[in-house]
Design a protein around this motif. Structure first.
Motif, mmCIF file in Angstrom:
data_model
loop_
_atom_site.group_PDB
_atom_site.id
_atom_site.type_symbol
_atom_site.label_atom_id
_atom_site.label_comp_id
_atom_site.label_asym_id
_atom_site.label_seq_id
_atom_site.Cartn_x
_atom_site.Cartn_y
_atom_site.Cartn_z
ATOM 1 N N MET A 1 0.845 -1.168 0.000
ATOM 2 C CA MET A 1 0.000 0.000 0.000
ATOM 3 C C MET A 1 0.889 1.229 0.000
ATOM 4 O O MET A 1 1.869 1.297 0.709
ATOM 5 C CB MET A 1 -0.896 -0.045 1.227
ATOM 6 C CG MET A 1 -2.220 0.604 0.996
ATOM 7 S SD MET A 1 -3.341 0.245 2.340
ATOM 8 C CE MET A 1 -3.929 -1.326 1.773
ATOM 9 N N SER A 2 0.526 2.208 -0.782
ATOM 10 C CA SER A 2 1.415 3.341 -0.966
ATOM 11 C C SER A 2 1.323 4.383 0.136
ATOM 12 O O SER A 2 2.248 5.144 0.339
ATOM 13 C CB SER A 2 1.128 3.989 -2.319
ATOM 14 O OG SER A 2 -0.219 4.412 -2.373
ATOM 15 N N PRO A 4 -1.364 6.096 3.665
ATOM 16 C CA PRO A 4 -2.503 5.879 4.553
ATOM 17 C C PRO A 4 -3.821 5.951 3.783
ATOM 18 O O PRO A 4 -3.957 6.697 2.813
ATOM 19 C CB PRO A 4 -2.391 7.015 5.572
ATOM 20 C CG PRO A 4 -1.516 8.038 4.939
ATOM 21 C CD PRO A 4 -0.658 7.330 3.945
ATOM 22 N N THR A 23 -3.576 -3.980 6.197
ATOM 23 C CA THR A 23 -2.282 -3.725 6.831
ATOM 24 C C THR A 23 -1.289 -4.870 6.633
ATOM 25 O O THR A 23 -0.145 -4.761 7.069
ATOM 26 C CB THR A 23 -2.467 -3.478 8.340
ATOM 27 O OG1 THR A 23 -3.014 -4.660 8.947
ATOM 28 C CG2 THR A 23 -3.386 -2.296 8.598
ATOM 29 N N ARG A 26 2.842 -4.690 5.568
ATOM 30 C CA ARG A 26 3.555 -3.465 5.933
ATOM 31 C C ARG A 26 4.777 -3.829 6.751
ATOM 32 O O ARG A 26 4.697 -4.565 7.710
ATOM 33 C CB ARG A 26 2.651 -2.530 6.728
ATOM 34 C CG ARG A 26 1.578 -1.927 5.871
ATOM 35 C CD ARG A 26 0.840 -0.858 6.606
ATOM 36 N NE ARG A 26 -0.167 -0.287 5.720
ATOM 37 C CZ ARG A 26 -1.042 0.606 6.082
ATOM 38 N NH1 ARG A 26 -1.059 1.042 7.309
ATOM 39 N NH2 ARG A 26 -1.914 1.069 5.232
ATOM 40 N N GLY A 27 5.904 -3.323 6.326
ATOM 41 C CA GLY A 27 7.147 -3.600 7.025
ATOM 42 C C GLY A 27 7.791 -4.919 6.643
ATOM 43 O O GLY A 27 8.851 -5.256 7.150
ATOM 44 N N CYS A 28 7.194 -5.675 5.734
ATOM 45 C CA CYS A 28 7.773 -6.950 5.301
ATOM 46 C C CYS A 28 8.628 -6.730 4.058
ATOM 47 O O CYS A 28 8.279 -5.946 3.182
ATOM 48 C CB CYS A 28 6.680 -7.956 4.969
ATOM 49 S SG CYS A 28 5.752 -8.493 6.395
#
Length: 80
Positions: A1-2, A4, A23, A26-28
């Motif tokens: 996802m680019s 918020p 979500t 995210r962070g992977c």
């Protein structure tokens, strides 16, 4: 996802118990070599991966279990 999500979309996703899906990842760090290898083995005509050990497919039940999605509601079809 680019970036918020808008509060309106976030509220809709929370209302239908789908917020956590937005979500995921995210962070992977994605492994591009692994993804490329899977893409090469995907057969769209049979919707399966052709692996050295045999064929493998991903079912809706697999997705439901991996993502922890609720399946206790009515089925949605068509436009919503």
């Amino acid at each position: 996802m680019s970036g918020p999500l808008s509060p309106l979309i976030e509220n809709y996703l929370r209302e239908v118990s789908f917020w956590h899906v937005a979500t995921i990842g995210r962070g992977c760090k994605l492994d591009s070599k692994l993804i490329s290898a899977l893409i090469e083995r995907w057969r769209p005509e049979t919707h399966t991966f052709h692996l050295p050990c045999g064929e493998c497919t991903i079912t809706l039940e697999d997705v439901q279990l991996q993502l922890g999605l609720p399946v206790d509601g009515s089925t949605l079809t068509g436009s919503v």
